[in-house]
Design a protein around this motif. Sequence first.
Motif, PDB file in Angstrom:
ATOM      1  N   VAL A 124     -10.151   7.274   9.837  1.00 60.79           N
ATOM      2  CA  VAL A 124      -9.328   7.735   9.093  1.00 60.79           C
ATOM      3  C   VAL A 124      -8.334   6.594   8.875  1.00 60.79           C
ATOM      4  N   VAL A 125      -7.780   6.319   7.490  1.00 59.61           N
ATOM      5  CA  VAL A 125      -6.723   5.420   7.150  1.00 59.61           C
ATOM      6  C   VAL A 125      -5.573   6.042   6.430  1.00 59.61           C
ATOM      7  N   VAL A 126      -4.409   5.720   6.970  1.00 62.42           N
ATOM      8  CA  VAL A 126      -3.204   6.153   6.520  1.00 62.42           C
ATOM      9  C   VAL A 126      -2.291   4.799   6.006  1.00 62.42           C
ATOM     10  N   ILE A 127      -1.825   4.683   4.627  1.00 64.10           N
ATOM     11  CA  ILE A 127      -0.773   3.544   4.604  1.00 64.10           C
ATOM     12  C   ILE A 127       0.740   3.925   4.944  1.00 64.10           C
ATOM     13  N   GLU A 128       1.716   3.449   5.484  1.00 63.62           N
ATOM     14  CA  GLU A 128       2.684   3.571   5.743  1.00 63.62           C
ATOM     15  C   GLU A 128       3.837   2.657   5.311  1.00 63.62           C
ATOM     16  N   ASP A 129       4.819   2.953   4.730  1.00 64.17           N
ATOM     17  CA  ASP A 129       5.895   2.006   4.397  1.00 64.17           C
ATOM     18  C   ASP A 129       5.871   1.453   3.047  1.00 64.17           C
ATOM     19  N   ARG A 130       4.860   0.395   3.141  1.00 66.35           N
ATOM     20  CA  ARG A 130       4.841  -0.189   1.772  1.00 66.35           C
ATOM     21  C   ARG A 130       3.372   0.123   0.869  1.00 66.35           C
ATOM     22  N   ARG A 131       3.591   0.243  -0.236  1.00 66.19           N
ATOM     23  CA  ARG A 131       2.155   0.631  -1.149  1.00 66.19           C
ATOM     24  C   ARG A 131       1.595  -0.643  -1.070  1.00 66.19           C
ATOM     25  N   ILE A 132       0.309  -0.687  -1.306  1.00 67.23           N
ATOM     26  CA  ILE A 132      -0.673  -1.719  -1.712  1.00 67.23           C
ATOM     27  C   ILE A 132      -1.492  -1.594  -2.790  1.00 67.23           C
ATOM     28  N   ASP A 133      -2.160  -2.418  -3.537  1.00 69.04           N
ATOM     29  CA  ASP A 133      -3.101  -2.341  -4.604  1.00 69.04           C
ATOM     30  C   ASP A 133      -4.291  -1.650  -4.548  1.00 69.04           C
ATOM     31  N   SER A 134      -4.576  -1.707  -3.465  1.00 68.81           N
ATOM     32  CA  SER A 134      -6.141  -1.295  -3.197  1.00 68.81           C
ATOM     33  C   SER A 134      -6.297  -0.010  -3.792  1.00 68.81           C
ATOM     34  N   PRO A 135      -7.593   0.639  -4.352  1.00 68.01           N
ATOM     35  CA  PRO A 135      -7.757   1.984  -4.758  1.00 68.01           C
ATOM     36  C   PRO A 135      -7.474   3.045  -3.652  1.00 68.01           C
ATOM     37  N   SER A 136      -6.522   4.107  -4.002  1.00 66.93           N
ATOM     38  CA  SER A 136      -6.334   5.076  -3.147  1.00 66.93           C
ATOM     39  C   SER A 136      -7.500   6.049  -2.672  1.00 66.93           C
ATOM     40  N   THR A 137      -8.538   5.548  -3.042  1.00 71.55           N
ATOM     41  CA  THR A 137      -9.926   6.600  -2.631  1.00 71.55           C
ATOM     42  C   THR A 137     -10.169   5.704  -1.249  1.00 71.55           C
ATOM     43  N   LEU A 138      -9.776   4.508  -1.117  1.00 72.35           N
ATOM     44  CA  LEU A 138      -9.861   3.778   0.086  1.00 72.35           C
ATOM     45  C   LEU A 138      -8.981   4.376   1.431  1.00 72.35           C
ATOM     46  N   TYR A 139      -8.067   5.132   1.188  1.00 71.14           N
ATOM     47  CA  TYR A 139      -7.478   5.602   2.425  1.00 71.14           C
ATOM     48  C   TYR A 139      -7.009   6.990   1.946  1.00 71.14           C
ATOM     49  N   TYR A 140      -6.633   7.668   3.250  1.00 69.36           N
ATOM     50  CA  TYR A 140      -6.306   9.096   3.082  1.00 69.36           C
ATOM     51  C   TYR A 140      -5.045   9.535   2.086  1.00 69.36           C
ATOM     52  N   THR A 141      -3.958   8.619   2.466  1.00 67.58           N
ATOM     53  CA  THR A 141      -2.785   8.829   1.638  1.00 67.58           C
ATOM     54  C   THR A 141      -1.788   7.683   1.964  1.00 67.58           C
ATOM     55  N   TYR A 142      -0.800   7.591   1.211  1.00 69.88           N
ATOM     56  CA  TYR A 142       0.366   6.717   1.595  1.00 69.88           C
ATOM     57  C   TYR A 142       1.611   7.246   1.492  1.00 69.88           C
ATOM     58  N   ILE A 143       2.247   7.071   2.435  1.00 72.27           N
ATOM     59  CA  ILE A 143       3.554   7.580   2.928  1.00 72.27           C
ATOM     60  C   ILE A 143       4.528   6.447   3.016  1.00 72.27           C
ATOM     61  N   GLY A 144       5.605   6.494   1.962  1.00 73.00           N
ATOM     62  CA  GLY A 144       6.597   5.371   1.974  1.00 73.00           C
ATOM     63  C   GLY A 144       7.488   5.409   0.718  1.00 73.00           C
ATOM     64  N   SER A 145       8.406   4.598   0.597  1.00 71.98           N
ATOM     65  CA  SER A 145       9.633   4.526  -0.408  1.00 71.98           C
ATOM     66  C   SER A 145       9.307   4.333  -1.529  1.00 71.98           C
ATOM     67  N   ASP A 146      10.024   4.717  -2.580  1.00 72.09           N
ATOM     68  CA  ASP A 146       9.703   4.520  -3.946  1.00 72.09           C
ATOM     69  C   ASP A 146      10.845   3.124  -4.051  1.00 72.09           C
ATOM     70  N   PHE A 147      10.132   2.042  -4.184  1.00 70.20           N
ATOM     71  CA  PHE A 147      11.074   0.758  -4.197  1.00 70.20           C
ATOM     72  C   PHE A 147      11.495   0.311  -5.397  1.00 70.20           C
ATOM     73  N   ASP A 148      10.816   0.908  -6.333  1.00 74.35           N
ATOM     74  CA  ASP A 148      11.332   0.566  -7.837  1.00 74.35           C
ATOM     75  C   ASP A 148      12.562   1.316  -8.083  1.00 74.35           C
ATOM     76  N   LEU A 149      12.635   2.715  -7.760  1.00 76.17           N
ATOM     77  CA  LEU A 149      13.644   3.592  -7.677  1.00 76.17           C
ATOM     78  C   LEU A 149      15.028   2.771  -6.743  1.00 76.17           C
ATOM     79  N   GLU A 150      14.464   2.553  -5.671  1.00 72.59           N
ATOM     80  CA  GLU A 150      15.745   1.746  -4.813  1.00 72.59           C
ATOM     81  C   GLU A 150      16.059   0.586  -5.739  1.00 72.59           C
ATOM     82  N   GLY A 151      15.275  -0.198  -6.355  1.00 68.87           N
ATOM     83  CA  GLY A 151      16.092  -1.543  -7.225  1.00 68.87           C
ATOM     84  C   GLY A 151      16.899  -0.732  -8.234  1.00 68.87           C
TER      85      GLY A 151
END
Length: 335
Positions: A124-151
């Motif tokens: 099982v792979v979970v991405i945390e903190d920072r988004r990555i450009d890999s297809p989301s089918t390659l991991y279970y989910t991404y939990i992290g901030s909306d950095f664009d909104l922060e900007g």
Amino acid sequence: MTKSRSLRIVMAVAVSAALAACSSSATPVPATAKVYTYKDMVVGFIQTGSESGWRAANTSSFNEEAKTDGITLKFTDSQNKIENQITAFNTYIADPAVNVIVLAAVDVTGYDNVLKAAKAAGKVVVIEDRRIDSPSTLYYTYIGSDFDLEGNKGAAAMCTLLTGMSGANVVEIGGDQGASAAIDRAKGFREKDSACGINILDSQYAAAWDPTVGKSIMDADLKKYAGKIQGVYAHNDELAIAAIQSIDAAGLKAGTDIKVVGFDATADGFKYMITGELGADIECNPLLAPQVYKAALDALNGVTGQPAWVPSQEGQFAASQGAQALQDILKTRKY
Ligand code: GZL
């Protein structure tokens, strides 16, 4: 009924029952699927490094929550180098004890092959903190901030600090140029800075978010644009504080002569808002471990339908809230 007849009936019933059992078309009752608990989880956590107060709080969140839940945690400090993250991925993929891999990505690209290998290995792979450009089918989910909104929030905060100053000049001190947090904070700022006519005079990036690089960027900007800088947009608190130290060393007053906006809302960020030197601090939530571990447990138990991204909940703070109010808030915070 004679004894021999009743004996024959009993025997006939016994034989038919035996035949029925042998010829039954009923499929064998499947063993009940294992239900995983946190104590079954062995997590390989690939952390970026230890570059900031935010990062320290993020690492603590994973260590503390693992202890609370009884999770076995294996930890890699990648020293902000993606090659170390790829090596760590391969180590955890090869480790039969590891059933979950968590990644806090140094960069946005470069992970596709290890993600495919992890998937093929049933991890099982979970991405945390920072988004990555890999297809989301390659991991279970991404939990992290909306950095664009922060900007976006950073631009609005800068416009508030520069109220009355249309066309103000702002210099940007970015985080590591390969990191989604830096890429998107820069993008988000540029989406909204026209609201008050901000002119981005210069933009430089501090590799690995190194505050000593951040200070040298500000030193150079103050020399090159002497008297022309009204604002500094720094991608985290350490870079904002480095800029403040440079401004002070140049005999200017941060918060008065030059307005400063930072990110993370760490305890150090609060200290500089309380003195008024840091004008605004956009919060970025590092306490993600409970959500990440729950998502991983769901994945192990075959839960589907999870979103590809679970945005963090976070706010923002400003020196204008006043020293006492900020001190009271600081007492309630974990980092
Ligand atoms: C944000 C995180 C960033 C912080 C920096 O979620 O990725 O990385 O803002 C840290 O302090 O280096």
